[in-house]
Design an enzyme around this catalytic site. Structure first.
Site, PDB file in Angstrom:
ATOM      1  N   CYS B 115      16.825  22.261   4.055  1.00 57.66           N
ATOM      2  CA  CYS B 115      17.774  20.968   3.736  1.00 57.66           C
ATOM      3  C   CYS B 115      18.548  20.978   2.660  1.00 57.66           C
ATOM      4  CB  CYS B 115      16.408  20.123   3.307  1.00 57.66           C
ATOM      5  SG  CYS B 115      14.918  19.829   4.526  1.00 57.66           S
ATOM      6  N   CYS B 234       8.254   7.944   3.216  1.00 57.28           N
ATOM      7  CA  CYS B 234       8.850   8.990   3.781  1.00 57.28           C
ATOM      8  C   CYS B 234      10.119   8.715   4.069  1.00 57.28           C
ATOM      9  CB  CYS B 234       8.159   9.331   5.189  1.00 57.28           C
ATOM     10  SG  CYS B 234       6.419   9.516   5.096  1.00 57.28           S
ATOM     11  N   SER B 235      11.205   9.468   3.889  1.00 56.24           N
ATOM     12  CA  SER B 235      12.599   9.576   4.296  1.00 56.24           C
ATOM     13  C   SER B 235      12.547   9.652   6.008  1.00 56.24           C
ATOM     14  CB  SER B 235      13.658  10.384   3.700  1.00 56.24           C
ATOM     15  OG  SER B 235      13.432  11.806   4.128  1.00 56.24           O
ATOM     16  N   HIS B 365      17.716  11.531   6.514  1.00 55.87           N
ATOM     17  CA  HIS B 365      17.900  12.905   6.146  1.00 55.87           C
ATOM     18  C   HIS B 365      18.423  13.745   7.190  1.00 55.87           C
ATOM     19  CE1 HIS B 365      18.019  16.608   4.088  1.00 55.87           C
ATOM     20  NE2 HIS B 365      16.493  16.961   4.340  1.00 55.87           N
TER      21      HIS B 365
END
Lengths: 417, 417
Positions: B115, B234-235, B365
């Site tokens: 990430c 949560c993304s 994301h």
């Protein structure tokens, strides 16, 4: 804004030819000024070949510990790492190195660039040292292909099926060979002589995968893979790892005296993933190599590589590739590549030895390991410590990778300090 | 050889605090000396979110052209590119950029680091500029996850099955939340307030994926994903691309006047891929972030980030992560993270705004795009040109990524020149 950029570029063209740090005093850092100041002080290379009993972690540990021992440093002295992989571990990022070496809490990048993965890791590591960000780093590469479940290169789901739906690597380069036969009159015997030369050299290298000589007759009689390329015209699937330790020359001197080499330049060019769709595609030259070589020669201030360098290590994934590389690397004119092999110019005792280590023909091509291994071989040659055959009076040479559907090439130039 | 290395390291510790190029005259380049001299002169960010009608090529083109237009340069002025991807195109190397942008014959590296992929691309691009090798480069990232065929992160065959056989990302961070609840008395309401803040900010950003506010009640009542993390903790999965144009400040001045930002530092640390196997694992801190932050602060000469910086952009993959990030980034002491959100310190009008853009909570994301987008957001904030909410008097800030099984973290510090 092109004018602004051109103005900034012009003075830098000659930067790398300057000598002495005084030329940069009082001026902003200039392009390439620092590039030549990256030193290779340690090299580690595993034996390449069948490693059924070892995982890629084992190979990486072996190469890395050999490199740091050679550099006379400890792993804790290392500030940052670039570790390349292509097939195994795609997606495991810096952990490929951190968990393997128990090397925690420091920066580790994974750079991936097809068959040029290893050398692009070195390139990025060298920039970081040259930038002044780190004093001591490792660039490594590891690949484990023997247990990938197939012969040849394993497929990458959803990628190669789109990019190269029908074309295997041997088929790609077979097209180049057929075209060279038609255009320049090259023959299967010319190709075979490349295999004979590289296996002669590799038979003498303790870490080569294949350590036996072959004859032209044996190469010609081998099973055909993709006409005109037989088994001995193709490099092999293999396992292996390699690592180099990079630092600044001032530090290198303190640690290893004069026993270090200098990376003068790393050129790199990326072309299209679909070269055969280009109307200009001739199959007689790989533009990525031509451009990467020009960049590297310019960075290192080299105008005539045949005269100013002593030897080279080229990406001989296939015998035809080596001959075309001679031309793309400006060692001779287009069409003359075969003459160099016929006349022994690129033999170990020739005027300009190519692949004194035995090349991919002898080592196989564990993707990300190859480029790192090549720079390690270059380093050992210029330091007079070649593990296989030593090139006489080797002071400076180049290493070259060609990757993907010949879409990416890297060229590194390494010399004595 | 440790003594030699320590000697070389000591003088460099203060390098980045030096001002004026005269301090380097007549001396070899010193660690980090040039790092602060990398300028960001252009930023491009696509809208993040559902892009069913676009491929990742479309997104990359959009972000890149926006960045070069913002930088007032043309694509042909660009000398080298770093382009990150994680999921899509794993294995297509530099071609992800070359074929997409018809940008041929130049160097393109693909850096991959979980990430933190996007920011590690910027890191390597910045080193290359700082080394003097190139004058003008692009660092980009692109990811297309919405059509990956599953909700949440798609699996990587043979990798995650070994590395994380049972643990999904929400489950990993849920363990941290539960531990923080037990240890420090944090509550689901504390977490909810992070979502409320970030969605408030993101609702005002034209390029965010989710552009609506939420209430604490709505967050608490949302379906549970992994206790205590509900959907709004949560993304999201998302598509997007981002690109920045980097150059040297001397060139930046000529092209865009004072309208550029400076990358002061990029710290990075890689830890283990199996953090839960470490006896010392507390789930109350992510060591990679702590170490990357220390490196970045040291490189930039920052001793008290809460006072010397004005705002931050943190990796809020989950609401609990943001609170722990406050602590790991040294904005407060361990256990005090929740107080910062309760007291409004990190709100857009607070003492130290965090995620003024809306964070991953609002943007989703798309892995490799996120870190590049964050640096673009930082740049726009310090230039007073934020697309969403502008942080008042923003002169310097940080961006932070946390990747893999919290095994890798990057921290970039960006300021006005």
């Amino acid at each position: 804004m092109l004018n602004v950029m051109q103005r900034w570029r012009e003075p830098s063209d000659c930067c790398l030819r300057r000598t002495g740090s005084d030329t940069t005093a009082g001026r902003p850092a200039c392009r390439g000024d620092i590039m030549r100041e990256v030193a290779v002080i340690g090299c580690g290379v595993t034996k390449f070949g069948h490693h059924w009993e070892k995982d890629h972690e084992d190979l990486l540990v072996e190469a890395t510990y050999e490199a740091i021992a050679d550099a006379n440093v400890e792993l804790k002295d290392v500030e940052a790492v670039w570790c390349g992989t292509f097939y195994p571990s795609t997606g495991i990022s810096g952990n490929v190195f951190s968990d393997t070496l128990k090397f925690f809490g420091k920066p580790i990048s994974r750079v991936e660039n097809y068959c040029a993965t290893g050398m692009d890791n070195i390139r990025n590591a060298a920039f970081a040292v040259a930038s002044g960000a780190y004093d001591l780093v490792i660039a490594a590469g590891v690949e484990k292909l023997m247990d990938a479940g197939s012969r040849g290169l394993p497929p990458i789901e959803g990628i190669f099926s789109v990019a190269m739906p029908y074309v295997s690597a041997p088929a790609m380069f077979a097209m180049a060979a057929n075209r060279a036969f038609k255009e320049w009159g090259w023959t299967r015997e010319d190709l075979a002589m490349v295999a004979v030369k590289n296996h002669y050299n590799g038979a003498r290298h303790p870490k080569a995968h294949f350590r036996s000589e072959v004859t032209v007759e044996k190469v010609l009689k081998a099973p055909m893979v993709a006409y005109p390329l037989g088994v001995y015209d193709c490099s092999a699937v293999s396992d292996g790892a390699a690592a180099v330790v990079l630092t600044r020359p001032e530090i290198a001197k303190e640690i290893v005296g004069d026993d270090y080499a200098v990376i003068k330049a790393v050129g790199m060019a990326v072309e299209t993933m679909h070269p055969w769709h280009r109307p200009s595609e001739s199959f007689l030259s790989f533009p990525a190599t031509v451009k990467a070589a020009k960049m590297a020669y310019k960075m290192a201030g080299i105008e005539n590589p045949r005269k100013e360098l002593d030897f080279g290590i080229v990406h001989d994934c296939f015998t035809i590739t080596e001959l075309i590389n001679y031309q793309d690397m400006q060692l001779c004119k287009p069409g003359e590549g075969a003459e160099l092999i016929r006349n022994g110019v690129t033999a170990i005792d020739g005027d300009f030895p190519i692949n004194p280590d035995g090349g991919l023909k002898s080592f196989g091509h564990p993707i990300a390991a190859s480029g790192v291994r090549m720079v390690a071989e270059l380093t050992k040659q210029v330091l007079g410590k070649a593990e296989g055959l030593q090139v006489k009076d080797a002071e400076a040479g180049f290493a070259h990778n060609l990757g993907g559907p010949y879409s990416v090439a890297t060229v590194a130039i390494v010399s004595r300090p």
